[in-house]
Design an enzyme around this catalytic site. Sequence first.
Site, PDB file in Angstrom:
ATOM      1  N   SER A   1      54.126  60.209  49.362  1.00  0.00           N
ATOM      2  CA  SER A   1      53.825  60.701  50.889  1.00  0.00           C
ATOM      3  C   SER A   1      53.700  62.048  50.874  1.00  0.00           C
ATOM      4  O   SER A   1      54.374  62.770  50.356  1.00  0.00           O
ATOM      5  CB  SER A   1      54.991  60.078  51.692  1.00  0.00           C
ATOM      6  OG  SER A   1      55.053  61.067  52.783  1.00  0.00           O
TER       7      SER A   1
ATOM      8  N   HIS B   1      50.162  58.026  50.086  1.00  0.00           N
ATOM      9  CA  HIS B   1      50.624  57.648  51.365  1.00  0.00           C
ATOM     10  C   HIS B   1      50.422  58.616  52.368  1.00  0.00           C
ATOM     11  O   HIS B   1      50.976  59.849  52.255  1.00  0.00           O
ATOM     12  CB  HIS B   1      51.991  57.326  51.300  1.00  0.00           C
ATOM     13  CG  HIS B   1      52.811  56.641  52.576  1.00  0.00           C
ATOM     14  ND1 HIS B   1      52.589  55.220  53.145  1.00  0.00           N
ATOM     15  CD2 HIS B   1      53.598  57.296  53.388  1.00  0.00           C
ATOM     16  CE1 HIS B   1      53.202  55.040  53.980  1.00  0.00           C
ATOM     17  NE2 HIS B   1      53.847  56.252  54.405  1.00  0.00           N
TER      18      HIS B   1
ATOM     19  N   ASP C   1      50.983  59.964  56.313  1.00  0.00           N
ATOM     20  CA  ASP C   1      51.783  59.514  57.657  1.00  0.00           C
ATOM     21  C   ASP C   1      51.200  60.196  58.759  1.00  0.00           C
ATOM     22  O   ASP C   1      51.009  61.601  58.929  1.00  0.00           O
ATOM     23  CB  ASP C   1      53.379  60.347  57.385  1.00  0.00           C
ATOM     24  CG  ASP C   1      53.825  59.398  56.432  1.00  0.00           C
ATOM     25  OD1 ASP C   1      54.153  58.288  56.614  1.00  0.00           O
ATOM     26  OD2 ASP C   1      54.518  60.157  55.414  1.00  0.00           O
TER      27      ASP C   1
ATOM     28  N   HIS D   1      49.658  55.408  57.039  1.00  0.00           N
ATOM     29  CA  HIS D   1      50.742  54.937  57.704  1.00  0.00           C
ATOM     30  C   HIS D   1      50.670  55.343  59.131  1.00  0.00           C
ATOM     31  O   HIS D   1      51.092  56.457  59.279  1.00  0.00           O
ATOM     32  CB  HIS D   1      52.113  55.292  57.056  1.00  0.00           C
ATOM     33  CG  HIS D   1      53.335  54.621  57.979  1.00  0.00           C
ATOM     34  ND1 HIS D   1      54.377  55.362  57.332  1.00  0.00           N
ATOM     35  CD2 HIS D   1      53.520  54.010  58.843  1.00  0.00           C
ATOM     36  CE1 HIS D   1      55.370  54.834  58.216  1.00  0.00           C
ATOM     37  NE2 HIS D   1      54.929  53.962  59.348  1.00  0.00           N
TER      38      HIS D   1
ATOM     39  N   MET E   1      51.945  56.042  62.714  1.00  0.00           N
ATOM     40  CA  MET E   1      53.120  55.971  63.460  1.00  0.00           C
ATOM     41  C   MET E   1      52.511  56.357  64.829  1.00  0.00           C
ATOM     42  O   MET E   1      52.666  57.594  65.026  1.00  0.00           O
ATOM     43  CB  MET E   1      54.254  56.976  62.923  1.00  0.00           C
ATOM     44  CG  MET E   1      55.014  56.205  61.666  1.00  0.00           C
ATOM     45  SD  MET E   1      55.828  57.300  60.795  1.00  0.00           S
ATOM     46  CE  MET E   1      54.269  57.804  59.593  1.00  0.00           C
TER      47      MET E   1
ATOM     48  N   MET F   1      60.512  50.133  57.123  1.00  0.00           N
ATOM     49  CA  MET F   1      60.896  51.416  57.233  1.00  0.00           C
ATOM     50  C   MET F   1      62.566  51.254  56.807  1.00  0.00           C
ATOM     51  O   MET F   1      63.229  50.612  57.457  1.00  0.00           O
ATOM     52  CB  MET F   1      60.691  52.023  58.436  1.00  0.00           C
ATOM     53  CG  MET F   1      59.140  52.149  59.022  1.00  0.00           C
ATOM     54  SD  MET F   1      58.397  53.286  57.729  1.00  0.00           S
ATOM     55  CE  MET F   1      59.446  54.744  57.942  1.00  0.00           C
TER      56      MET F   1
HETATM   57  C1  DX5 Z   1      58.740  58.941  57.716  1.00  0.00           C
HETATM   58  C2  DX5 Z   1      57.290  58.818  56.972  1.00  0.00           C
HETATM   59  C3  DX5 Z   1      57.705  58.646  55.198  1.00  0.00           C
HETATM   60  C4  DX5 Z   1      58.320  59.792  54.809  1.00  0.00           C
HETATM   61  C5  DX5 Z   1      59.284  59.521  53.745  1.00  0.00           C
HETATM   62  O1  DX5 Z   1      58.494  58.705  59.054  1.00  0.00           O
HETATM   63  O2  DX5 Z   1      56.924  57.632  57.202  1.00  0.00           O
HETATM   64  O3  DX5 Z   1      56.573  58.412  54.633  1.00  0.00           O
HETATM   65  O4  DX5 Z   1      57.414  61.005  54.384  1.00  0.00           O
HETATM   66  O5  DX5 Z   1      59.926  60.696  53.260  1.00  0.00           O
HETATM   67  P1  DX5 Z   1      61.162  60.555  52.482  1.00  0.00           P
HETATM   68  O6  DX5 Z   1      60.579  60.143  50.849  1.00  0.00           O
HETATM   69  O7  DX5 Z   1      61.411  62.056  52.185  1.00  0.00           O
HETATM   70  O8  DX5 Z   1      62.222  59.995  52.828  1.00  0.00           O
HETATM   71 ZN    ZN Z   2      55.339  56.579  55.804  1.00  0.00          ZN
END
Ligand code: DX5
Ligand code: ZN
Length: 221
Positions: free
Chosen positions: A8, A31, A33, A64, A66, A135
């Site tokens: 990510s 990935h 976000d 992804h 959100m 999640m």
């Molecule tokens: C959180 C994101 C994740 C995040 C994960 O809302 O969707 O993709 O970047 O980060 P880590 O691996 O640090 O938990």
């Molecule tokens: Zn994510």
Amino acid sequence: MAVRIAPSILTADFANLEAELARLRTADLIHVDVMDGHFVPNLTIGLPVVRRLVQVSPLPLDLHLMVSEPDRWAPQFAAAGAGSVTFHAEAAKAPVRLARELHAQGVGVGVAVNPATPVAAIADLIGEIDMILVMSVEPGFGAQPFIEHSLTKLSQARDLVKRSGRAIDIQVDGGADRNTVGPIARAGATVIVAGSAIFSAVDAAAEIAALRALANAGLEA
Ligand code: DX5
Ligand code: ZN
């Protein structure tokens, strides 16, 4: 089948994204976000940046979303050149229509469930999607601790996929690191997102290799 690693870029250096993507070329997917400051209490990147990332990324982008209005936004992100687009079950108003619209655009379709949303909530969507995203933290921020109950949800997702008879990926997102990837893979994840674990490492490629090896070892344990 081997577990895939999707770094990510939420914890990447946002002033040097092209160089950061180049550091991740040994991963399987990138990935990305996308947060709208409404569905989650954070704002990240939008369409113009994603369009440019598509041009310079050595790997397919796994978006992804959100966002509160995926029915409106997801098709635009698909058109931007993503490999796959994941929207949240909690936000989509017409998820079947949206999944079909995205497939017609030629992208993979994922549906995400937040920590408090049961996997069963997406059971009736199983014939429409290519990936379930479990999640394992509340979405919005990187570097949060892994929520243990997610392991149960990954197993439930695996059962759901098995019953469907379809080839559907199970992605986990949040708190994946060297300690958690083994149990995560054993519970059923086929794609593991990792942000802070990879970006806090000195050598991103070595961390990707270590996470992949530990996940695959977890599969065999
Ligand atoms: C959180 C994101 C994740 C995040 C994960 O809302 O969707 O993709 O970047 O980060 P880590 O691996 O640090 O938990
Ligand atoms: Zn994510």
